[in-house]
Design an enzyme around this catalytic site. Structure first.
Site, PDB file in Angstrom:
ATOM      1  N   HIS A  55       7.032  60.106  63.136  1.00 27.99           N
ATOM      2  CA  HIS A  55       8.811  61.486  62.402  1.00 27.99           C
ATOM      3  C   HIS A  55       9.836  60.310  61.371  1.00 27.99           C
ATOM      4  CE1 HIS A  55       9.659  62.767  66.793  1.00 27.99           C
ATOM      5  NE2 HIS A  55       9.034  62.173  67.320  1.00 27.99           N
ATOM      6  N   ASN A 127      12.816  66.934  71.158  1.00 30.96           N
ATOM      7  CA  ASN A 127      12.314  67.085  69.594  1.00 30.96           C
ATOM      8  C   ASN A 127      12.097  68.470  70.289  1.00 30.96           C
ATOM      9  OD1 ASN A 127      10.097  65.142  69.164  1.00 30.96           O
ATOM     10  ND2 ASN A 127       8.852  65.049  71.154  1.00 30.96           N
TER      11      ASN A 127
HETATM   12  C1  HEM Z   1       6.966  55.987  75.384  1.00 29.37           C
HETATM   13  C2  HEM Z   1       6.919  56.795  74.022  1.00 29.37           C
HETATM   14  C3  HEM Z   1       7.570  56.325  73.373  1.00 29.37           C
HETATM   15  C4  HEM Z   1       7.765  56.340  71.709  1.00 29.37           C
HETATM   16  C5  HEM Z   1       7.241  54.249  72.763  1.00 29.37           C
HETATM   17  C6  HEM Z   1       8.441  56.334  71.411  1.00 29.37           C
HETATM   18  C7  HEM Z   1       8.944  55.196  69.959  1.00 29.37           C
HETATM   19  C8  HEM Z   1       9.504  55.957  68.949  1.00 29.37           C
HETATM   20  C9  HEM Z   1       9.932  55.055  67.637  1.00 29.37           C
HETATM   21  C10 HEM Z   1       9.513  53.341  67.738  1.00 29.37           C
HETATM   22  C11 HEM Z   1      10.573  55.107  66.506  1.00 29.37           C
HETATM   23  C12 HEM Z   1      10.972  54.986  65.123  1.00 29.37           C
HETATM   24  C13 HEM Z   1      12.310  54.677  66.086  1.00 29.37           C
HETATM   25  C14 HEM Z   1      13.040  53.799  64.386  1.00 29.37           C
HETATM   26  O1  HEM Z   1      12.212  53.362  63.614  1.00 29.37           O
HETATM   27  O2  HEM Z   1      14.380  54.944  64.278  1.00 29.37           O
HETATM   28  C15 HEM Z   1      10.556  57.095  66.678  1.00 29.37           C
HETATM   29  C16 HEM Z   1      11.196  57.861  66.936  1.00 29.37           C
HETATM   30  C17 HEM Z   1      11.572  59.146  67.409  1.00 29.37           C
HETATM   31  N1  HEM Z   1      10.908  59.820  68.479  1.00 29.37           N
HETATM   32 FE1  HEM Z   1       9.800  57.960  69.941  1.00 29.37          FE
HETATM   33  N2  HEM Z   1       8.453  57.339  71.542  1.00 29.37           N
HETATM   34  C18 HEM Z   1       8.378  57.736  72.359  1.00 29.37           C
HETATM   35  C19 HEM Z   1       8.134  59.319  73.383  1.00 29.37           C
HETATM   36  C20 HEM Z   1       9.154  60.328  72.384  1.00 29.37           C
HETATM   37  C21 HEM Z   1       9.802  61.662  72.365  1.00 29.37           C
HETATM   38  C22 HEM Z   1       9.488  62.102  74.180  1.00 29.37           C
HETATM   39  C23 HEM Z   1      10.613  62.130  72.252  1.00 29.37           C
HETATM   40  C24 HEM Z   1      10.849  63.357  72.260  1.00 29.37           C
HETATM   41  C25 HEM Z   1      11.623  63.051  73.517  1.00 29.37           C
HETATM   42  C26 HEM Z   1      10.471  61.054  71.477  1.00 29.37           C
HETATM   43  C27 HEM Z   1      11.351  61.703  69.982  1.00 29.37           C
HETATM   44  C28 HEM Z   1      11.180  60.528  68.719  1.00 29.37           C
HETATM   45  C29 HEM Z   1      12.137  61.068  67.959  1.00 29.37           C
HETATM   46  C30 HEM Z   1      12.753  62.623  67.046  1.00 29.37           C
HETATM   47  C31 HEM Z   1      11.744  60.338  67.271  1.00 29.37           C
HETATM   48  C32 HEM Z   1      12.978  60.182  65.525  1.00 29.37           C
HETATM   49  C33 HEM Z   1      13.992  59.738  65.113  1.00 29.37           C
HETATM   50  C34 HEM Z   1      14.978  59.675  63.980  1.00 29.37           C
HETATM   51  O3  HEM Z   1      14.704  60.865  63.542  1.00 29.37           O
HETATM   52  O4  HEM Z   1      15.449  58.414  63.352  1.00 29.37           O
HETATM   53  N3  HEM Z   1       9.976  60.120  71.146  1.00 29.37           N
HETATM   54  N4  HEM Z   1       9.487  57.360  68.571  1.00 29.37           N
END
Ligand code: HEM
Length: 502
Positions: A55, A127
């Site tokens: 992302h 999402n």
């Molecule tokens: C175990 C599963 C998941 C892990 C370990 C994970 C981990 C992460 C990490 C580490 C980031 C970066 C955070 C940052 O640097 O600020 C991120 C961003 C993001 N994740 Fe996940 N994620 C997972 C599953 C999901 C799922 C299922 C969704 C949606 C339902 C999702 C939606 C997002 C979104 C929208 C961002 C961007 C947030 C932003 O705009 O700053 N992720 N994720």
């Protein structure tokens, strides 16, 4: 000159010249004496911070959530009480591309909402799809490595992508969505978004229900075809960002209707599949959408880096009345985000204005790099303390949750209720003919560079979901349908074995 227009160094002293280095003689070398030059270069060299691991490419806007419905019997959360209006910030993103990637790619879109509630920040990090590829945290880093760049070539690899996806049949429903007409939204304004996981609500009487969050665009769904997207990416890599910014600037404020689905604890116990499995959905006809309110975006950030790049969302941030469910995948996320942000932005990232709660924050956390808020001055640094400063509030304790079973590495595929193809098949059957055609064509194009064994795996999954889906995709990929039907008789392990070699 007006004080505000005077150039200064980083501690406010006036700068005499910002274009000519101090040199020894008019044609001679630059000297250390030019401290302003040193400061300017040193700052520039350190301006880039790590991008989000996934992302990375995103755009943000401010707005509000206004509650028009009444779900107070399910949740005590003040942000969700009838008539309540709460400020928020949203960051939209693509997932696989890096910070400089094009917006209009076939990929899911992230939608991270930060509600600045009077009881603290509530971050809903979702999402634009109601489901996800995988359901065990162990698979998450691998998913991202499979869709991002190949370690040898440094380029993205359809082979890696499809190999990984098809080895995990639970990804099938999400693959069908990503390859469908909805796989490339025309803009962030023209797509729905979802919390995806099952969350908990609990009310004033501490009674719990399970819930899912849905946001439906009021702008209408609009998507791009592969051809349109290809052309657009060639002309404008920032198409989604510009669309959002310009719409808000001209006062065309995008809105989404917020809904929840509710499942009682009793219903969850008797549900025909695991209601906490993120790769499954709750069918609307069984768990109808309940209207909650309207989310509107109406103000652009003043500074991209300060507000969008430095924003930080964490699924761990909930408020009283909203809780987690036993979803194994959600549990992993509760750790990952704060951990990533402590690295990406530092331990005190929640003091950055876009992340700061609008209510008072009294957490006893002290010190750390870039502590800039006074560090709680002379207030006690420990708890309990006799001064009775900042005491816990037991009245917000969540209701207890009964758990059962042994500690073990369970494989959801061993659960007899587990069906990875039902939802994808239902989705296919819901599609009109023009959408089915697009799905088949998009998939065939996307999977074209991939080896035959992986294509067979996908064809078998499509066939298991729906006979027609299987037959059409087989034809589009120029495979042998008799072989697909034979392979479909195998169990998952057998299918993987039979399709191991290209
Ligand atoms: C175990 C599963 C998941 C892990 C370990 C994970 C981990 C992460 C990490 C580490 C980031 C970066 C955070 C940052 O640097 O600020 C991120 C961003 C993001 N994740 Fe996940 N994620 C997972 C599953 C999901 C799922 C299922 C969704 C949606 C339902 C999702 C939606 C997002 C979104 C929208 C961002 C961007 C947030 C932003 O705009 O700053 N992720 N994720």
């Amino acid at each position: 000159m007006d004080e505000k227009r005077k150039l200064t160094n980083e501690v406010g002293a006036p700068v005499a010249d910002n274009e000519h280095s101090i040199t020894a003689g008019s044609r001679g070398p630059v000297v250390m004496h030019d401290v302003w030059l040193q400061e300017k270069m040193a700052h520039f060299n350190r301006e880039v911070i790590p991008e989000r691991r996934m992302h990375a490419k995103g755009w943000g806007a401010y707005g509000s959530l206004t509650v028009t419905g009444d779900i107070s019997k399910y949740t005590r959360a003040k942000v969700l009480q009838p008539g309540k209006k709460t400020d928020l910030f949203i960051r939209f993103s693509t997932v696989a591309g890096e910070r400089g990637a094009a917006d209009a790619e076939r990929d899911i879109r992230g939608v991270a909402c930060k509600f600045y509630t009077e009881e603290g920040n509530w971050d809903l990090v979702g999402n634009n799809t109601p489901t996800f590829f995988i359901r065990d945290v162990h698979n998450f880093s691998d998913l991202n490595r499979a869709v991002k760049r190949d370690p040898r070539t440094g380029v993205r690899s359809a082979q890696n992508n499809w190999d990984f996806w098809t080895l995990l049949p639970e990804a099938f429903h999400q693959i069908t969505i990503v390859m469908s007409d909805r796989g490339i939204p025309a803009s962030f304004r023209h797509m729905h978004f979802f919390g995806e996981h099952t969350f908990a609500f609990y009310n004033e009487k501490n009674e719990r229900v399970w819930c899912k969050f849905h946001f439906h665009t009021q702008q209408g769904i609009r998507n791009l075809t592969d051809e349109e997207a290809e052309k657009l990416c060639g002309q404008d890599r920032e198409s989604h960002g510009k669309d959002l910014f310009e719409a808000i600037e001209r006062g065309d404020c995008p809105r989404w209707t917020m809904y929840v689905q509710i499942m009682t604890e009793e219903q969850a116990k008797n549900h025909y599949e695991n209601p906490f499995d993120i790769t499954k959905i709750w069918r609307h006809r069984e768990f109808p959408l309940i209207e909650v309110g309207v989310l509107e975006l109406n103000r652009n950030p003043e500074n991209y880096f300060a507000e969008v790049e430095q924003s930080a969302f964490a699924p761990a941030h909930v408020v009283p009345g909203i809780g987690f469910s036993p979803d194994k995948f959600l549990q992993g996320r509760l750790f990952a985000y704060g951990d990533a942000q402590r690295y990406r932005l530092g331990i005190n990232h929640n003091q950055i204005p876009v992340n700061r709660a609008k209510c008072e924050v009294n957490d006893y956390h002290r010190d750390g790099a870039m502590r800039v808020d006074g560090n709680y001055g002379a207030a006690p640094a420990y708890t309990p303390n006799s001064a009775d400063v900042w005491s816990p509030q037991p009245e917000v304790t969540e209701p207890p949750l009964d758990l059962e079973g042994a500690m073990y590495r369970f494989d959801p595929k061993d659960d007899p209720t587990d069906d990875n193809f039902r939802a994808g098949g239902n989705l296919y059957r819901l599609m009109t003919e023009d959408k089915r055609k697009l799905l088949i064509e998009n998939t065939a194009r996307n999977i074209a560079p991939v080896t035959h064994n992986v294509k067979y795996r996908h064809a078998v999954h499509c066939f298991l979901a729906d006979g027609e889906y299987g037959e059409r995709i087989t034809k589009a990929m120029e495979l042998d349908f008799a072989k697909v039907k034979e392979l479909a008789k195998l169990d998952n392990a057998g299918l993987i074995e039979a399709t191991r070699n290209p």
